[in-house]
Design an enzyme around this catalytic site. Structure first.
Site, mmCIF file in Angstrom:
data_model
loop_
_atom_site.group_PDB
_atom_site.id
_atom_site.type_symbol
_atom_site.label_atom_id
_atom_site.label_comp_id
_atom_site.label_asym_id
_atom_site.label_seq_id
_atom_site.Cartn_x
_atom_site.Cartn_y
_atom_site.Cartn_z
ATOM 1 N N GLU A 1 0.831 -1.213 0.000
ATOM 2 C CA GLU A 1 0.000 0.000 0.000
ATOM 3 C C GLU A 1 0.870 1.269 0.000
ATOM 4 O O GLU A 1 0.525 2.262 -0.642
ATOM 5 C CB GLU A 1 -0.970 -0.020 1.188
ATOM 6 C CG GLU A 1 -2.067 -1.068 0.979
ATOM 7 C CD GLU A 1 -2.950 -1.251 2.205
ATOM 8 O OE1 GLU A 1 -2.393 -1.513 3.286
ATOM 9 O OE2 GLU A 1 -4.182 -1.121 2.075
ATOM 10 N N GLU B 1 -3.713 -9.503 3.352
ATOM 11 C CA GLU B 1 -4.556 -9.213 4.521
ATOM 12 C C GLU B 1 -5.685 -10.217 4.691
ATOM 13 O O GLU B 1 -6.035 -10.600 5.813
ATOM 14 C CB GLU B 1 -5.146 -7.799 4.412
ATOM 15 C CG GLU B 1 -4.174 -6.680 4.753
ATOM 16 C CD GLU B 1 -3.354 -6.211 3.551
ATOM 17 O OE1 GLU B 1 -3.273 -6.946 2.544
ATOM 18 O OE2 GLU B 1 -2.789 -5.104 3.618
HETATM 19 N N1 3HC Z 1 4.089 -8.062 11.468
HETATM 20 C C1 3HC Z 1 4.766 -8.567 12.514
HETATM 21 N N2 3HC Z 1 5.630 -9.591 12.410
HETATM 22 C C2 3HC Z 1 5.814 -10.127 11.205
HETATM 23 C C3 3HC Z 1 5.141 -9.657 10.067
HETATM 24 C C4 3HC Z 1 4.247 -8.558 10.232
HETATM 25 N N3 3HC Z 1 3.584 -8.047 9.203
HETATM 26 N N4 3HC Z 1 5.533 -10.394 9.008
HETATM 27 C C5 3HC Z 1 6.427 -11.278 9.468
HETATM 28 N N5 3HC Z 1 6.602 -11.126 10.789
HETATM 29 C C6 3HC Z 1 7.531 -11.853 11.653
HETATM 30 C C7 3HC Z 1 7.233 -13.336 11.706
HETATM 31 O O1 3HC Z 1 6.300 -13.623 12.718
HETATM 32 C C8 3HC Z 1 8.593 -13.904 12.003
HETATM 33 O O2 3HC Z 1 8.839 -13.716 13.364
HETATM 34 P P1 3HC Z 1 9.709 -14.778 14.197
HETATM 35 O O3 3HC Z 1 11.035 -14.829 13.525
HETATM 36 O O4 3HC Z 1 9.701 -14.246 15.567
HETATM 37 O O5 3HC Z 1 8.963 -16.086 14.074
HETATM 38 C C9 3HC Z 1 9.535 -12.989 11.236
HETATM 39 O O6 3HC Z 1 8.804 -11.786 11.027
HETATM 40 C C10 3HC Z 1 9.970 -13.519 9.894
HETATM 41 O O7 3HC Z 1 8.813 -13.919 9.178
HETATM 42 P P2 3HC Z 1 8.815 -15.181 8.188
HETATM 43 O O8 3HC Z 1 9.473 -16.330 8.853
HETATM 44 O O9 3HC Z 1 7.433 -15.348 7.699
HETATM 45 O O10 3HC Z 1 9.778 -14.617 7.053
HETATM 46 P P3 3HC Z 1 9.797 -14.926 5.507
HETATM 47 O O11 3HC Z 1 10.973 -14.260 4.988
HETATM 48 O O12 3HC Z 1 9.602 -16.395 5.280
HETATM 49 O O13 3HC Z 1 8.500 -14.212 4.908
HETATM 50 C C11 3HC Z 1 6.920 -12.414 4.620
HETATM 51 C C12 3HC Z 1 8.399 -12.823 4.881
HETATM 52 C C13 3HC Z 1 6.522 -12.827 3.218
HETATM 53 C C14 3HC Z 1 6.823 -10.931 4.794
HETATM 54 C C15 3HC Z 1 6.033 -13.162 5.630
HETATM 55 O O14 3HC Z 1 6.549 -12.936 6.914
HETATM 56 C C16 3HC Z 1 4.604 -12.709 5.625
HETATM 57 O O15 3HC Z 1 3.833 -13.172 4.834
HETATM 58 N N6 3HC Z 1 4.270 -11.795 6.545
HETATM 59 C C17 3HC Z 1 2.935 -11.301 6.681
HETATM 60 C C18 3HC Z 1 2.590 -10.371 5.561
HETATM 61 C C19 3HC Z 1 1.226 -9.798 5.783
HETATM 62 O O16 3HC Z 1 0.261 -10.497 5.991
HETATM 63 N N7 3HC Z 1 1.138 -8.478 5.723
HETATM 64 C C20 3HC Z 1 -0.093 -7.790 5.929
HETATM 65 C C21 3HC Z 1 -0.124 -7.311 7.334
HETATM 66 S S1 3HC Z 1 -1.646 -6.512 7.708
HETATM 67 C C22 3HC Z 1 -1.525 -5.000 6.976
HETATM 68 O O17 3HC Z 1 -0.551 -4.706 6.379
HETATM 69 C C23 3HC Z 1 -2.676 -4.095 7.173
HETATM 70 C C24 3HC Z 1 -2.606 -2.948 6.255
HETATM 71 O O18 3HC Z 1 -3.441 -3.187 5.155
HETATM 72 C C25 3HC Z 1 -3.037 -1.680 6.932
#
Ligand code: 3HC
Ligand code: NAI
Length: 702
Positions: A107, A127
């Site tokens: 975004e 999301e």
């Molecule tokens: N917030 C907080 N922690 C997060 C996070 C996030 N958005 N994304 C990842 N983390 C944390 C994980 O819990 C993990 O923590 P840990 O080491 O303590 O277990 C660490 O970061 C590493 O994450 P991954 O092992 O998943 O790392 P990868 O490199 O395999 O993947 C990624 C990276 C593709 C970014 C994956 O972490 C992911 O899919 N994250 C979530 C993405 C997501 O859903 N974003 C949307 C959030 S909601 C939002 O943005 C609302 C907005 O519209 C206003």
């Protein structure tokens, strides 16, 4: 400095770098810092253009999910407002995207005027997988950029797309091999010099106008997604937001998106799906297996037994690019098993989900042999012969004699004691269970069963292997049925008792389906084959306490040869070639007769009785498993159930669901069932304790 946005000046271009390891998550602090940097860059007369980038591994993984339940600090910057500022900037803004741009991260990029991406980057709005909608303009800017249908696919699908695809559909403008930052800075400077009008997604109206002429696209999309989205709120809310983008002006659409975002953020479904997200990451952490433990590098595998499971496991290795040799007792057995494998691949090719070349490559990775000597170069051997201790011990003795010294010797047993198998070898530290679920090439769960002597390296190897096989590995301890099937037993048992007491299979199955599982207990048994558990019950008959309630219905069904779908009849009957269960009066007769023999007066069973009766005992068993240390965490049990049995993700798994119901409620209900039905339903001590303390299983972990 973590949790910051760093601003650097490059000769008239302000470079704003998001820096909050590991994923540059947009915490409250990060949003404030971004807002400050944007203001600073806009105010600075020496800055003609802006580049936004991410430090470390990626651009930005989105909002900080850990803060979702926290109240924002007073006066906290709102991300949509910061992004509106950024987009409205008179100075050109270029996003330099590498690694990942997900959720709020994408975004941010959508609010920039140009988006450059490095090869290998993945972009998307996941999301929906967290039970929410994008909340910082994603649902309003994306359809304006790429059109409504493509935006629905991205937003409702929730997948991260490869950079090339993102560029081809217009999410990003250009793929930049080489120095991304230099290219972004140069582009920003050029745009400022040109002074040409800037492209702001919020102002693009052409695609939106086109969609106004085609309003049925939304109903068509809802229809298309209905099966996958069953029970979930967020996919429907996502569609609603995109509909709003078409119906309302940008600012009003943003306000509506925010409202919907806030409503879902506070919902049980989102809490459950966020729990699932963290549970899947937590499950990889094994307290007594240090992170530094070096797993064995699996280059070759072998599978012993080419039956239902062996064939599927071989496919799983081949699919992941690992060469595998399958050993069985005869060429006939191999022909039969590998014939099934070949037909499975051919069916996938016919559906267009695999190319012929890919199929050929995968088949070429599967070797065959009738000699154990051919497993000598395997780094891991997975045994999947008949479920008999003497046979399996013999297999392990032979593997011990043949396999190289550091090979991992794994068993796919579903009920037998891994330690007894390990004892048949001279290297119990290398022995472990890898319990795949059927069909092994499809189901994502792998219960990795540690024996008493399994070494840290052996454990680390199978946990890493799960990841390579694109499965979810959950480490569990040895007990009858491990985590999943042990909890399944009381669920199936109570479902059957409900029949004696007055329900019918279709009623129980209907209620459980509505609850969100892919099918109820009786349809599931028909699919898996009723004979399997019949043989197990026959084996257990001699040791079953005679005073324990036992329902003979399942046995009677099997005595009629009704083994389920494969025999055209089980708890239901099936028309030839059909998988649709048809209620069968014969089954009702068996049920009524069994009830009469047991002196049970059948009564009308209310639908609302069925979920507590079937699922509370399942949760109760989970509590015992947790207390015995068979599972490391309640959330691990949830992962088992979501990936092995299709427990709905929007309920977060049985233990999380139980916490939402309230352990006091479950404990009280179990106590009543115990009084009514006896010992089998005695509340687990952990359940009693937590209920008494007003706590949940989630608190037990802490
Ligand atoms: N917030 C907080 N922690 C997060 C996070 C996030 N958005 N994304 C990842 N983390 C944390 C994980 O819990 C993990 O923590 P840990 O080491 O303590 O277990 C660490 O970061 C590493 O994450 P991954 O092992 O998943 O790392 P990868 O490199 O395999 O993947 C990624 C990276 C593709 C970014 C994956 O972490 C992911 O899919 N994250 C979530 C993405 C997501 O859903 N974003 C949307 C959030 S909601 C939002 O943005 C609302 C907005 O519209 C206003
Ligand atoms: P199956 O009966 O389909 O296949 C067993 C295969 O092992 C046969 O091809 C047989 O010829 C072969 N075999 C027997 N003795 C052998 C030996 N000494 N050396 C090499 N091959 C030998 O059995 P299935 O269903 O594949 O089960 C295998 C294992 O997986 C069992 O331990 C079972 O409990 C477990 N399991 C089964 C699941 C299922 O849904 N079928 C699910 C999870 C685990």
């Amino acid at each position: 400095m973590p949790e910051s946005v760093v601003i650097d000046r490059h000769d008239g271009v302000a470079l704003l770098t998001l820096d909050n390891p590991p994923v540059n998550g947009l915490s409250f602090a990060m949003r404030a810092a971004l807002g400050d940097c944007v203001m600073e860059a806009l105010a600075d007369e020496d800055v003609a253009a802006i580049v936004v980038a991410g430090a470390g591994r990626m651009f930005c993984g989105g909002a900080d999910i850990r803060e979702f339940d926290a109240a924002p600090p007073p006066g906290a910057a709102s991300l949509p407002a910061v992004l509106d500022e950024l987009e409205a900037s008179r100075k050109p803004v270029v996003a330099a995207i590498h690694g990942v741009a997900a959720g709020g991260g994408l975004e941010v990029a959508l609010a920039c005027h140009v988006r450059l991406v490095a090869p290998g980057t993945r972009l998307g709005l996941p999301e929906v997988t967290l039970g929410i909608v994008p909340g910082a303009g994603g649902t309003q800017r994306l359809p304006r950029l790429i059109g409504v249908e493509a935006a629905l696919d991205v937003i409702v699908g929730g997948q991260l797309l490869p950079a090339e695809r993102a560029v081809s559909i217009g999410i990003a403008d250009e793929l930049v091999p080489g120095d991304l930052l230099a290219a972004a800075i140069a582009r920003a400077r050029q745009l400022a010099a040109d002074g040409a009008p800037l492209r702001r997604a919020s102002a693009l109206e052409e695609r939106i106008a086109a969609a106004r002429d085609n309003p049925e696209v939304f109903d068509a999309f809802r229809k298309k997604m209905a099966r996958r989205a069953r029970g979930f709120d967020a996919p429907y809310a996502c569609v609603q937001c995109v509909e709003t983008a078409v119906a309302l002006p940008f600012a009003a659409g943003m306000a509506r998106e925010r409202q919907i975002f806030e409503r879902l953020r506070a919902s049980d479904q989102s809490a459950a799906q966020r729990h699932a997200f963290f549970a899947e990451r937590e499950v990889t952490k094994i307290p007594d297996v240090p992170k530094a433990t070096e797993p064995l590098n699996i280059q070759r595998a072998a599978v012993i037994g080419c039956g239902t499971m062996g064939g599927g496991i071989a496919m799983t290795f081949a699919n992941a690019g690992i060469p595998v040799t399958v050993v069985d007792v005869s060429d006939e057995a191999l022909d039969k098993g590998l014939g099934v494998v070949a037909r499975n691949y051919a069916a996938t090719v016919a559906k267009g989900r695999l190319s012929r070349e890919q199929m050929d490559e995968r088949l070429a990775r599967i070797g065959r042999s009738v000699s154990y000597a051919d497993v000598r170069d395997a780094d891991i051997v997975v045994e999947a012969v008949f479920e008999r201790m003497d046979l399996k011990q013999e297999v392990f003795r032979r593997l011990d004699a043949e396999c190289k010294a550091d090979a991992v010797l794994a068993t796919n047993t579903s009920t037998l004691d891994v330690d007894e198998l390990a004892a048949a070898t001279s290297r119990p530290e290398s022995v472990i269970g890898t319990h795949f679920f059927s069909p092994a090439n499809v189901m994502r769960l792998m219960e990795n069963v540690r024996g008493k002597r399994s070494s840290a390296r052996t454990i680390a190897t199978v946990m890493q292997l799960a990841k390579r096989l694109r499965k979810v590995g959950v480490l569990v301890g040895v007990c009858d049925g491990f985590v999943g099937n042990r909890m399944l037993a009381p669920y199936l048992r109570e479902a059957e008792f409900l029949l004696e007491e007055g329900a019918l299979p279709q009623q129980v199955d209907g209620v459980i389906y509505t609850f969100g599982l892919p099918m109820g207990p009786f349809q599931m048994s028909d699919l898996a084959g009723n004979d399997v558990s019949w043989y197990i019950r026959q084996r257990q008959a001699a040791t079953r306490p005679p005073d324990l309630r036992y329902s003979p219905i399942a046995d009677r069904i099997c005595e009629l040869g009704r083994f389920g779908q494969k025999t055209g009849a089980g708890w239901y009957r099936y028309e030839p070639g059909s998988r649709t269960p048809v209620p069968d009066p014969v089954v009702e007769e068996i049920i009524v007769a069994a009830a009469a023999e047991a002196g049970i007066e059948r009564r009308a069973i209310g639908d609302d009785e069925i979920v507590p009766r079937c699922l509370y005992p399942l949760v109760n068993e989970g509590a015992k498993i947790l207390e015995e240390g068979i599972a490391l965490r309640a959330s691990d049990i949830d992962v088992v159930w979501m990936h092995g049995y299709g427990f709905p993700r929007y309920r977060g798994g049985p233990m999380f669901w139980a916490d939402l119901v309230g352990l006091r409620t479950i404990y009280d209900a179990m106590s009543r069932l115990y009084d009514e039905h006896g010992e089998r339903l005695a509340p687990a001590p952990l359940l009693k304790r937590l209920a008494g303390q007003g706590k949940g299983f989630g608190d037990a972990a802490a």
